[in-house]
Design an enzyme around this catalytic site. Structure first.
Site, PDB file in Angstrom:
ATOM      1  N   SER A  71      26.560  27.506  -2.944  1.00  0.00           N
ATOM      2  CA  SER A  71      27.344  26.824  -1.910  1.00  0.00           C
ATOM      3  C   SER A  71      28.808  26.706  -2.349  1.00  0.00           C
ATOM      4  CB  SER A  71      26.702  25.450  -1.627  1.00  0.00           C
ATOM      5  OG  SER A  71      27.325  24.825  -0.540  1.00  0.00           O
ATOM      6  N   LYS A 118      28.688  25.725   4.799  1.00  0.00           N
ATOM      7  CA  LYS A 118      28.142  25.315   3.503  1.00  0.00           C
ATOM      8  C   LYS A 118      27.466  23.949   3.588  1.00  0.00           C
ATOM      9  CE  LYS A 118      29.283  28.937   0.973  1.00  0.00           C
ATOM     10  NZ  LYS A 118      28.271  29.917   0.547  1.00  0.00           N
TER      11      LYS A 118
HETATM   12  C1  HXC Z   1      40.732  35.192  11.303  1.00  0.00           C
HETATM   13  C2  HXC Z   1      39.043  36.741  11.133  1.00  0.00           C
HETATM   14  C3  HXC Z   1      39.485  37.091   9.836  1.00  0.00           C
HETATM   15  C4  HXC Z   1      40.631  36.406   9.303  1.00  0.00           C
HETATM   16  C5  HXC Z   1      37.758  38.320  10.338  1.00  0.00           C
HETATM   17  N1  HXC Z   1      37.977  37.529  11.392  1.00  0.00           N
HETATM   18  N2  HXC Z   1      38.646  38.074   9.361  1.00  0.00           N
HETATM   19  N3  HXC Z   1      39.656  35.792  11.868  1.00  0.00           N
HETATM   20  N4  HXC Z   1      41.212  35.458  10.078  1.00  0.00           N
HETATM   21  N5  HXC Z   1      41.122  36.683   8.110  1.00  0.00           N
HETATM   22  C6  HXC Z   1      37.233  37.530  12.639  1.00  0.00           C
HETATM   23  C7  HXC Z   1      37.280  38.854  13.357  1.00  0.00           C
HETATM   24  O1  HXC Z   1      38.485  39.051  14.046  1.00  0.00           O
HETATM   25  C8  HXC Z   1      36.083  38.740  14.285  1.00  0.00           C
HETATM   26  O2  HXC Z   1      36.367  37.910  15.371  1.00  0.00           O
HETATM   27  C9  HXC Z   1      35.075  37.986  13.436  1.00  0.00           C
HETATM   28  O3  HXC Z   1      35.837  37.308  12.418  1.00  0.00           O
HETATM   29  C10 HXC Z   1      34.070  38.899  12.772  1.00  0.00           C
HETATM   30  O4  HXC Z   1      34.786  39.862  12.017  1.00  0.00           O
HETATM   31  P1  HXC Z   1      34.125  41.222  11.557  1.00  0.00           P
HETATM   32  O5  HXC Z   1      35.076  41.911  10.667  1.00  0.00           O
HETATM   33  O6  HXC Z   1      33.596  41.944  12.749  1.00  0.00           O
HETATM   34  O7  HXC Z   1      32.853  40.695  10.784  1.00  0.00           O
HETATM   35  P2  HXC Z   1      32.039  41.312   9.620  1.00  0.00           P
HETATM   36  O8  HXC Z   1      32.279  42.782   9.496  1.00  0.00           O
HETATM   37  O9  HXC Z   1      30.670  40.879   9.772  1.00  0.00           O
HETATM   38  O10 HXC Z   1      32.710  40.635   8.335  1.00  0.00           O
HETATM   39  C11 HXC Z   1      32.410  39.352   7.977  1.00  0.00           C
HETATM   40  C12 HXC Z   1      33.632  38.654   7.386  1.00  0.00           C
HETATM   41  C13 HXC Z   1      34.233  39.494   6.262  1.00  0.00           C
HETATM   42  C14 HXC Z   1      33.201  37.283   6.865  1.00  0.00           C
HETATM   43  C15 HXC Z   1      34.665  38.478   8.458  1.00  0.00           C
HETATM   44  O11 HXC Z   1      35.360  38.862   5.734  1.00  0.00           O
HETATM   45  C16 HXC Z   1      33.243  39.790   5.194  1.00  0.00           C
HETATM   46  O12 HXC Z   1      32.421  40.666   5.337  1.00  0.00           O
HETATM   47  N6  HXC Z   1      33.232  39.082   4.098  1.00  0.00           N
HETATM   48  C17 HXC Z   1      32.224  39.294   3.028  1.00  0.00           C
HETATM   49  C18 HXC Z   1      32.834  39.146   1.716  1.00  0.00           C
HETATM   50  C19 HXC Z   1      33.394  37.776   1.515  1.00  0.00           C
HETATM   51  O13 HXC Z   1      33.883  37.136   2.434  1.00  0.00           O
HETATM   52  N7  HXC Z   1      33.366  37.348   0.311  1.00  0.00           N
HETATM   53  C20 HXC Z   1      33.865  36.046  -0.033  1.00  0.00           C
HETATM   54  C21 HXC Z   1      32.714  35.179  -0.160  1.00  0.00           C
HETATM   55  S1  HXC Z   1      33.252  33.810  -1.033  1.00  0.00           S
HETATM   56  P3  HXC Z   1      36.793  38.517  16.842  1.00  0.00           P
HETATM   57  O14 HXC Z   1      36.976  37.307  17.690  1.00  0.00           O
HETATM   58  O15 HXC Z   1      38.050  39.289  16.606  1.00  0.00           O
HETATM   59  O16 HXC Z   1      35.627  39.364  17.274  1.00  0.00           O
HETATM   60  C22 HXC Z   1      32.686  32.501  -0.260  1.00  0.00           C
HETATM   61  C23 HXC Z   1      32.938  31.257  -0.995  1.00  0.00           C
HETATM   62  C24 HXC Z   1      33.260  30.188  -0.052  1.00  0.00           C
HETATM   63  O17 HXC Z   1      32.134  32.579   0.755  1.00  0.00           O
HETATM   64  C25 HXC Z   1      33.730  28.964  -0.730  1.00  0.00           C
HETATM   65  C26 HXC Z   1      34.860  29.163  -1.651  1.00  0.00           C
HETATM   66  C27 HXC Z   1      35.345  27.910  -2.304  1.00  0.00           C
END
Ligand code: HXC
Length: 317
Positions: free
Chosen positions: A175, A193
């Site tokens: 988390s 979370k």
């Molecule tokens: C605003 C955003 C954005 C951003 C994506 N979106 N990035 N909005 N600011 N920076 C929006 C998109 O425009 C879209 O909305 C929607 O989110 C879905 O985006 P997709 O790219 O189609 O989704 P997907 O391919 O499934 O990707 C999921 C994701 C991506 C979360 C957006 O970042 C990802 O895959 N992340 C995985 C890796 C990751 O995040 N690792 C870090 C984990 S660390 P619209 O409206 O345009 O359709 C972690 C720790 C948390 O979680 C706590 C830390 C302290």
């Protein structure tokens, strides 16, 4: 790239601690989760890691296997935790090839920085789906195997002696700490979370009578992780480290050690808990978002999108 042992696990643990055990991990190709799995594999476990990216998941699995001669580590790519059937298929393969599942790490997560104004409904839903539904799907697909393992590895209720077979039937949800207070640009992940935490607590209560333990590891800022790259603009790093209570950020080893603690006999009576591994970071009032170019509330009021972090959205919302 193979890691030196001291990078991912401390020298406190007994070699062979997890012999004949199997760990199933979502998000297992990521920096934190791969270190958790690597530590367990080093200590004797075999493993199955799940990810969306086929090449990355398979190559990280091969790399983790270098932690112990003879280790079996399967990398299953093209599995999105939002899709229950895909996850179920991965669980079935893990059990078929490795013989069962003793430990689960629900680690898959998604995040980026965006204010509520910049967060579309779909963006919010995406993170809820990955974090909350993904954790729930992971639980649903693995719980039959955790129950089976817990039965085999129960602490004797009369003598309180640990099982001679070691431990099993344990789940850790990875988390965060940012929902303990509240953090700007992190509404989606804070809500998600909080849901993951509630899920873990419920699992501890509902499956405790069957010997399953459920806990949360809440990492603080951990060096060289995608999570930190997505939260902290690189130029602010030095100032941020200086602001930390222990004068440093965490390492992957800090999280692996917490994992071994919870999965080995040291964690046998620990369930329904959150192990925060953050060097007291969240107790500080200053957050990365209140420093430098992202000063609170001026940056929010400016309506600007966050820059210089990984995972920025290219187009305007
Ligand atoms: C605003 C955003 C954005 C951003 C994506 N979106 N990035 N909005 N600011 N920076 C929006 C998109 O425009 C879209 O909305 C929607 O989110 C879905 O985006 P997709 O790219 O189609 O989704 P997907 O391919 O499934 O990707 C999921 C994701 C991506 C979360 C957006 O970042 C990802 O895959 N992340 C995985 C890796 C990751 O995040 N690792 C870090 C984990 S660390 P619209 O409206 O345009 O359709 C972690 C720790 C948390 O979680 C706590 C830390 C302290």
């Amino acid at each position: 790239m193979p890691l030196a042992k001291e990078e991912y696990i401390s020298d406190a643990w007994k070699e062979g601690l997890f012999n004949n055990k199997v760990v199933f991990c979502t998000g297992g190709a990521g920096t934190i989760c791969s270190a958790q799995v690597r530590a367990l594999v080093h200590l004797g476990a075999n493993a199955c890691i799940i990810g969306r990216n086929v090449e990355k998941t398979e190559s990280v699995a091969k790399d983790i296997a270098t932690a112990r001669p003879g280790a079996k580590v399967i990398g299953i790519g093209a599995v999105d935790v939002r899709k229950f059937e895909a996850l179920q298929g991965a669980v079935d393969r893990c059990v078929r090839e490795l013989g069962g599942i003793d430990f689960v790490i629900a680690g898959a997560a998604g995040n980026f920085l965006a204010s509520i104004n910049q967060l579309s409904v779909n963006a919010f839903k995406t993170v809820m789906d990955i974090d909350v539904m993904g954790s729930y799907n992971t639980l649903k697909a693995t719980i039959p195997h955790l129950k089976e393992s817990a039965q085999k590895h129960r602490v004797d209720s009369a003598s309180l002696k640990p099982s001679p077979l070691g431990t099993g039937g344990r789940i850790i949800f990875v988390s965060a700490t940012l929902h303990y207070r509240a953090a700007p640009f992190q509404t989606h992940v804070s809500v998600a979370k909080a849901g993951v935490d509630a899920l873990s607590h419920s699992v501890a209560i509902e499956f405790g009578p069957l010997g399953v333990t459920s806990n949360i590891i809440a990492p603080g800022p951990i060096a060289s992780t995608e999570g930190l790259d997505r939260l902290l603009p690189a130029p602010a790093m030095r100032e941020y480290i200086k602001s930390q209570p222990l004068g440093r950020i965490g390492s992957i080893r800090d999280i692996s050690d917490a994992t071994v603690y919870l999965f080995s006999n040291t964690g046998s009576y620990v369930s329904g808990q959150t192990l925060v591994v953050d060097g007291a970071s969240w107790r500080m009032s200053s957050q990365n978002t209140s420093s430098g170019q992202m000063g609170y509330p001026d940056f929010l009021l400016s309506g600007e999108a966050v820059q210089h972090v990984k995972g920025q959205k290219k187009s305007k919302i």
